[in-house]
Design a protein around this motif. Structure first.
Motif, PDB file in Angstrom:
ATOM      1  N   VAL A 259     -11.823  26.706  52.714  1.00 11.82           N
ATOM      2  CA  VAL A 259     -10.522  27.308  52.419  1.00 11.82           C
ATOM      3  C   VAL A 259     -10.657  28.793  52.688  1.00 11.82           C
ATOM      4  O   VAL A 259     -11.643  29.424  52.275  1.00 11.82           O
ATOM      5  CB  VAL A 259     -10.112  27.065  50.951  1.00 11.82           C
ATOM      6  CG1 VAL A 259      -8.781  27.745  50.641  1.00 11.82           C
ATOM      7  CG2 VAL A 259     -10.005  25.565  50.665  1.00 11.82           C
ATOM      8  N   ASP A 260      -9.694  29.363  53.409  1.00  9.47           N
ATOM      9  CA  ASP A 260      -9.775  30.799  53.680  1.00  9.47           C
ATOM     10  C   ASP A 260      -9.316  31.593  52.456  1.00  9.47           C
ATOM     11  O   ASP A 260      -9.038  31.028  51.384  1.00  9.47           O
ATOM     12  CB  ASP A 260      -9.011  31.168  54.959  1.00  9.47           C
ATOM     13  CG  ASP A 260      -7.490  31.175  54.805  1.00  9.47           C
ATOM     14  OD1 ASP A 260      -6.967  31.126  53.666  1.00  9.47           O
ATOM     15  OD2 ASP A 260      -6.787  31.232  55.846  1.00  9.47           O
TER      16      ASP A 260
ATOM     17  N   PRO B 208      -7.086  36.734  46.626  1.00  8.69           N
ATOM     18  CA  PRO B 208      -8.390  36.512  45.982  1.00  8.69           C
ATOM     19  C   PRO B 208      -8.550  35.125  45.366  1.00  8.69           C
ATOM     20  O   PRO B 208      -9.669  34.624  45.248  1.00  8.69           O
ATOM     21  CB  PRO B 208      -8.412  37.605  44.900  1.00  8.69           C
ATOM     22  CG  PRO B 208      -7.560  38.700  45.446  1.00  8.69           C
ATOM     23  CD  PRO B 208      -6.451  37.989  46.166  1.00  8.69           C
ATOM     24  N   ARG B 209      -7.437  34.474  44.985  1.00  5.06           N
ATOM     25  CA  ARG B 209      -7.527  33.183  44.296  1.00  5.06           C
ATOM     26  C   ARG B 209      -7.113  31.985  45.147  1.00  5.06           C
ATOM     27  O   ARG B 209      -7.515  30.863  44.854  1.00  5.06           O
ATOM     28  CB  ARG B 209      -6.666  33.208  43.027  1.00  5.06           C
ATOM     29  CG  ARG B 209      -7.114  34.180  41.959  1.00  5.06           C
ATOM     30  CD  ARG B 209      -6.206  34.112  40.740  1.00  5.06           C
ATOM     31  NE  ARG B 209      -6.158  32.764  40.178  1.00  5.06           N
ATOM     32  CZ  ARG B 209      -5.263  32.385  39.266  1.00  5.06           C
ATOM     33  NH1 ARG B 209      -4.325  33.232  38.859  1.00  5.06           N
ATOM     34  NH2 ARG B 209      -5.289  31.153  38.788  1.00  5.06           N
TER      35      ARG B 209
ATOM     36  N   ASN C 197      -2.920  27.868  48.963  1.00  2.00           N
ATOM     37  CA  ASN C 197      -1.788  28.787  48.975  1.00  2.00           C
ATOM     38  C   ASN C 197      -0.465  28.019  48.947  1.00  2.00           C
ATOM     39  O   ASN C 197      -0.328  26.971  49.583  1.00  2.00           O
ATOM     40  CB  ASN C 197      -1.852  29.661  50.235  1.00  2.00           C
ATOM     41  CG  ASN C 197      -1.068  30.934  50.090  1.00  2.00           C
ATOM     42  OD1 ASN C 197      -0.952  31.491  49.006  1.00  2.00           O
ATOM     43  ND2 ASN C 197      -0.545  31.425  51.201  1.00  2.00           N
ATOM     44  N   HIS C 198       0.506  28.544  48.225  1.00  2.00           N
ATOM     45  CA  HIS C 198       1.840  27.965  48.058  1.00  2.00           C
ATOM     46  C   HIS C 198       1.819  26.662  47.268  1.00  2.00           C
ATOM     47  O   HIS C 198       2.858  26.000  47.165  1.00  2.00           O
ATOM     48  CB  HIS C 198       2.527  27.722  49.403  1.00  2.00           C
ATOM     49  CG  HIS C 198       2.577  28.926  50.296  1.00  2.00           C
ATOM     50  ND1 HIS C 198       3.170  30.112  49.914  1.00  2.00           N
ATOM     51  CD2 HIS C 198       2.087  29.134  51.547  1.00  2.00           C
ATOM     52  CE1 HIS C 198       3.051  30.988  50.903  1.00  2.00           C
ATOM     53  NE2 HIS C 198       2.397  30.420  51.898  1.00  2.00           N
TER      54      HIS C 198
END
Length: 215
Positions: A33-34, A38-39, A199-200
């Protein structure tokens, strides 16, 4: 194996092992995961193996190759959105994306239309660090909304974007008189399925496509 189990603990994922054509980032502290924030990040859901045509493992060759499967550089050469980082476990720690390519709406609007109307896109990093240098490309592929929705990833956009790129790669593609076709190996057990850390908060199926592109 006992050492790896001590490091990774109890997990449904496969323990890292030597691979042919690329190296598992987790062996050396990396991840699939890129780092968008930061999270949270986006899945590295396509790998182009170093068993591929050596030309496309070069920067110039890769740019020609991804044009053959329907992508090109950003509109007018301008970068939109965040610069993502990824840790490929190659000794370079978190490094910025090497390439951002967007769906090319040939022939009139190019990638400018994708920037406006949305579509498929990917970020790419090369595994060529100071400790591990396979030369393989790691891609984070997704399909996004149009500009009115701030290029949010569409529902199921990580899976859809990956599958669209793989479909194009496994068909015969060509650019400037060069022809390519990819073989694909689907892998589970490298990336945790779901939306944890993604993300999202858009769930993905945990599958990674390993492409070997032949000319």
């Amino acid at each position: 194996m006992d050492t790896l189990q001590a490091i990774f603990g109890t997990t449904s994922l496969d323990l890292p092992k030597p691979e042919i054509g690329w190296a598992d980032p987790r062996i050396n502290g990396g991840q699939f995961v890129d780092f968008t924030t930061p999270r949270y990040g986006e899945p590295l859901n396509v790998i182009i193996s170093n068993q591929s045509d050596p030309f496309i493992l070069t920067d110039a060759g890769f740019r020609l190759y991804y044009k053959s499967i329907g992508f090109s550089e950003e509109c007018l050469g301008l970068h939109y959105g965040h610069v993502h980082k990824a840790d490929l476990g190659d000794g370079d720690s978190k490094k910025s994306e090497h390439i951002l390519a967007r769906q090319y709406y040939f022939p009139k609007w190019g990638t400018c239309w994708e920037s406006f109307a949305g579509g498929n896109h990917f970020r790419a990093w090369k595994q060529n660090g100071s400790e591990i240098d396979t030369g393989a490309w790691f891609l984070a592929v997704s399909k996004e909304e149009d500009s009115s929705k701030h290029h949010m990833i569409i529902p199921d956009g990580y899976n859809i974007g990956r599958d669209l790129l793989v479909e194009a790669a496994t068909a015969v593609s060509h650019w400037n008189g060069m022809w390519w076709q990819a073989d694909v190996e689907w892998r589970k057990g490298l990336l945790e399925p779901g939306y944890k850390g993604i993300n999202h908060a858009i769930a993905q199926d945990g599958r990674i496509a390993i492409l070997t592109v032949r000319r």
